[in-house]
Design a protein around this motif. Structure first.
Motif, mmCIF file in Angstrom:
data_model
loop_
_atom_site.group_PDB
_atom_site.id
_atom_site.type_symbol
_atom_site.label_atom_id
_atom_site.label_comp_id
_atom_site.label_asym_id
_atom_site.label_seq_id
_atom_site.Cartn_x
_atom_site.Cartn_y
_atom_site.Cartn_z
ATOM 1 N N ARG A 16 0.850 -1.199 0.000
ATOM 2 C CA ARG A 16 0.000 0.000 0.000
ATOM 3 C C ARG A 16 0.879 1.241 0.000
ATOM 4 O O ARG A 16 0.838 2.032 0.945
ATOM 5 C CB ARG A 16 -0.898 0.002 1.237
ATOM 6 N N PRO A 17 1.698 1.428 -1.044
ATOM 7 C CA PRO A 17 2.634 2.555 -1.018
ATOM 8 C C PRO A 17 1.892 3.893 -0.930
ATOM 9 O O PRO A 17 0.849 4.082 -1.569
ATOM 10 C CB PRO A 17 3.410 2.420 -2.339
ATOM 11 N N GLY A 18 2.396 4.765 -0.112
ATOM 12 C CA GLY A 18 1.827 6.108 -0.014
ATOM 13 C C GLY A 18 0.510 6.169 0.731
ATOM 14 O O GLY A 18 -0.071 7.229 0.906
ATOM 15 N N LYS A 19 -0.011 5.041 1.154
ATOM 16 C CA LYS A 19 -1.322 5.031 1.831
ATOM 17 C C LYS A 19 -1.116 5.093 3.337
ATOM 18 O O LYS A 19 -1.239 4.101 4.041
ATOM 19 C CB LYS A 19 -2.062 3.733 1.462
ATOM 20 N N ARG A 20 -0.825 6.250 3.830
ATOM 21 C CA ARG A 20 -0.547 6.362 5.261
ATOM 22 C C ARG A 20 -1.824 6.253 6.099
ATOM 23 O O ARG A 20 -1.779 6.162 7.305
ATOM 24 C CB ARG A 20 0.176 7.691 5.575
ATOM 25 N N ASP A 21 -2.998 6.277 5.414
ATOM 26 C CA ASP A 21 -4.233 6.173 6.193
ATOM 27 C C ASP A 21 -4.509 4.740 6.628
ATOM 28 O O ASP A 21 -5.388 4.499 7.437
ATOM 29 C CB ASP A 21 -5.420 6.712 5.389
ATOM 30 N N VAL A 22 -3.756 3.761 6.078
ATOM 31 C CA VAL A 22 -3.937 2.372 6.516
ATOM 32 C C VAL A 22 -3.234 2.225 7.861
ATOM 33 O O VAL A 22 -2.062 2.543 8.004
ATOM 34 C CB VAL A 22 -3.294 1.382 5.514
ATOM 35 N N LEU A 23 -4.008 1.761 8.849
ATOM 36 C CA LEU A 23 -3.411 1.589 10.170
ATOM 37 C C LEU A 23 -2.822 0.183 10.287
ATOM 38 O O LEU A 23 -3.449 -0.785 9.861
ATOM 39 C CB LEU A 23 -4.460 1.778 11.261
ATOM 40 N N VAL A 24 -1.627 0.086 10.856
ATOM 41 C CA VAL A 24 -0.996 -1.219 11.045
ATOM 42 C C VAL A 24 -0.813 -1.457 12.541
ATOM 43 O O VAL A 24 -0.278 -0.607 13.257
ATOM 44 C CB VAL A 24 0.371 -1.295 10.312
ATOM 45 N N GLY A 25 -1.303 -2.606 13.002
ATOM 46 C CA GLY A 25 -1.165 -2.956 14.420
ATOM 47 C C GLY A 25 -0.461 -4.292 14.576
ATOM 48 O O GLY A 25 -0.620 -5.186 13.752
ATOM 49 N N VAL A 26 0.337 -4.415 15.634
ATOM 50 C CA VAL A 26 0.975 -5.694 15.949
ATOM 51 C C VAL A 26 0.348 -6.178 17.246
ATOM 52 O O VAL A 26 0.303 -5.440 18.235
ATOM 53 C CB VAL A 26 2.504 -5.532 16.122
ATOM 54 N N MET A 27 -0.189 -7.399 17.222
ATOM 55 C CA MET A 27 -0.771 -7.963 18.439
ATOM 56 C C MET A 27 -0.049 -9.273 18.788
ATOM 57 O O MET A 27 0.798 -9.726 18.034
ATOM 58 C CB MET A 27 -2.283 -8.188 18.270
ATOM 59 N N GLY A 28 -0.363 -9.855 19.949
ATOM 60 C CA GLY A 28 0.222 -11.150 20.317
ATOM 61 C C GLY A 28 1.529 -11.027 21.080
ATOM 62 O O GLY A 28 1.868 -9.978 21.633
ATOM 63 N N CYS A 29 2.288 -12.131 21.077
ATOM 64 C CA CYS A 29 3.446 -12.237 21.983
ATOM 65 C C CYS A 29 4.572 -11.256 21.671
ATOM 66 O O CYS A 29 5.209 -10.729 22.586
ATOM 67 C CB CYS A 29 3.970 -13.667 21.974
ATOM 68 N N VAL A 30 4.850 -11.004 20.380
ATOM 69 C CA VAL A 30 5.929 -10.058 20.062
ATOM 70 C C VAL A 30 5.539 -8.673 20.567
ATOM 71 O O VAL A 30 6.362 -7.946 21.146
ATOM 72 C CB VAL A 30 6.233 -10.041 18.543
ATOM 73 N N ALA A 31 4.264 -8.319 20.410
ATOM 74 C CA ALA A 31 3.774 -7.018 20.890
ATOM 75 C C ALA A 31 3.970 -6.913 22.400
ATOM 76 O O ALA A 31 4.495 -5.913 22.910
ATOM 77 C CB ALA A 31 2.285 -6.870 20.535
ATOM 78 N N GLN A 32 3.576 -7.962 23.123
ATOM 79 C CA GLN A 32 3.675 -7.931 24.584
ATOM 80 C C GLN A 32 5.131 -7.781 25.041
ATOM 81 O O GLN A 32 5.433 -7.049 25.975
ATOM 82 C CB GLN A 32 3.080 -9.229 25.159
#
Ligand code: SAM
Length: 442
Positions: free
Chosen positions: A56-72
């Motif tokens: 999604r180049p240039g699409k800064r409106d896309v939100l990216v979230g990291v969940m799970g063990c790496v996030a914790q």
């Protein structure tokens, strides 16, 4: 466990008005659920974040979230390592995801939640989000109190918390009403199940709360009940008695041993010796039902000598596992073993891995061949990925079984007579035209 977490996250998001889509190209929010048991899985997350942004180049409106063990575990440092990430969602924040998205959409940058679960958090999963319409995962216990020296789980998932049995039994009954044929009771250590309340266990006997839960769940009449993973130290022989009493408790036990050397088991802080483990296996092998047995092994643990490894080979030969998950030791920072010298060279780890795999292969080939001519009850789960004319499912002993059949059989339990054995699967033919499709306990 990660599949179950994703199902639960999807349920919460859908009820907050989100739709799930199949491709990153259409998404407004992309959530990556992560595993940190080994370093390789952890590294993959960063590659995947890059791929999502590249899609999604240039699409800064896309939100990216990291969940799970790496996030914790990594928390706010993920924002520094991957500036494309907007939200870091810890393992106990699953029920708060929609409000975290809202905060990010309202312009808050670097939204972080590593908090504990709320008291009112819901465990229920909508059938629409389940990974299969026939097989369902039911978490019964979260977290881990064992602190094995190599393992990151107690740090990523926190302490053990058991769900009340009444809630579990209700979920099983609901799934049965929806037509599910098989459930897996899941948790890091299912047999360490210890709920705070008695609700749902009243009237069920058993040497431990888990044994009572098995009997309570079996009494629902759900056709097939499996459970994973069992921890050796807490493996009470009454589990086998419960299986022997209830045909719908399936004939498969996963009991990770990790090593055959007492010296290494002690360094791993497993809390069991080789002999303790052998005694538990003996009860399983002597059961009047033929129970399939599987396990996990780590090769190349710090300080593992060739003599230690020989003991592992020997134990694996003695236990005659139906299948084995073999892992090369991976140093996890924050665990006690991370302070031990990781002194088994990579090449040596690789050679031990291959030798153990070849050893297991010989036993496994023999076991799989012994199924030829036998008839197994197979839950038909899907069309085979290999052939359009074949169906694929699992036996009660958790073997993958493929056979020629019509897709109309999906979701049914059929008798399949095994005609050929491969390394990790069996091939067969439908034994009769009568569908075995009723509850075992009526
Ligand atoms: N709770 C289960 C137990 O301890 O018996 C296993 C849970 S763990 C998520 C799954 C498997 O990953 C373990 O049984 C172990 O073999 C493997 N594993 C865990 N930590 C590891 C590490 N640091 N390096 C390599 N393998 C690891």
């Amino acid at each position: 466990m990660n599949v179950a977490d994703s199902e639960r996250a999807a349920t919460g998001l859908r009820s907050s008005g989100y739709d799930l889509c199949d491709s990153v190209d259409e998404a407004d929010v992309v959530l990556l659920n992560t595993c940190s048991v080994r370093e390789k899985a952890e590294r993959k997350v960063y590659t995947r974040i890059g791929e999502v942004r590249a899609a999604r180049p240039g699409k800064r409106d896309v939100l990216v979230g990291v969940m799970g063990c790496v996030a914790q575990l990594e928390g706010a440092s993920i924002f520094n390592n991957a500036p494309a990430v907007d939200m870091v969602i810890g393992t106990r924040a699953t029920d708060r995801i929609s409000s975290l998205i809202e905060r990010a959409q309202n312009g808050e940058r670097k939204v972080l939640d590593l908090g504990e679960r709320g008291n009112t958090d819901a465990w229920d999963v909508s059938p629409a989000e389940r990974h299969s319409p026939h097989v369902a995962f039911i978490p019964i216990i979260e977290g881990c109190n064992k602190f094995c020296s190599f393992c990151i789980v107690p740090y990523s998932r926190g302490r053990e918390r058991s769900r009340p049995a009444s809630e579990i039994v209700t979920e099983v009954r609901n799934l049965q009403a929806l037509g599910y044929k098989e459930i897996h009771l899941i948790g890091q250590n299912v047999n360490s199940y210890r709920p705070r309340v008695e609700d749902g266990l009243e009237g069920f006997k058993g040497a431990t709360a888990f044994c009572r839960l098995l009997r309570a769940v079996a009494a629902t009449g759900m056709p097939r009940i499996k459970f994973t993973t069992s921890f050796p130290r807490d493996f009470h022989p009454d589990i086998i008695t419960a299986i022997e009493e209830n045909p719908n408790l399936c004939d498969w036990i996963h009991l990770p041993v990790q090593s055959g050397s007492d010296r290494i088991l002690k360094l791993m802080r497993r809390g069991h010796t080789r002999n303790d483990y052998r005694q538990r296996i003996e009860r399983i092998k002597n059961s009047r039902r033929r129970l399939a047995l599987t396990s996990d092994i780590i090769v190349g643990f710090p300080g593992e000598t060739d003599a230690d490894f020989r003991e592992t080979i020997d134990l694996v030969q003695q236990c005659e596992y139906d299948s084995l998950y073999i892992f090369k030791y991976s140093k996890r920072s924050g665990t006690p073993a991370a302070n031990f010298a990781d002194n088994v060279p990579e090449q040596e780890k690789k050679e031990r891995f291959l030798e153990l795999e070849a050893t297991q292969r010989k036993t496994q080939d023999r076991i799989y061949q012994s199924y030829i001519g036998r008839t197994l009850q197979v839950l038909v789960e899907r069309q085979s990925t290999r052939s359009e004319n074949d169906l694929s499912g699992h036996s009660t002993c958790n073997k993958v079984v493929n056979f020629a059949g019509d897709r109309g059989l999906e979701g049914e339990i059929v008798d399949v007579t095994v005609t050929a054995a491969k390394t990790n699967s069996l091939y067969g033919a439908v034994a009769n035209s009568v569908r075995v499709n009723r509850s075992v306990v009526e």
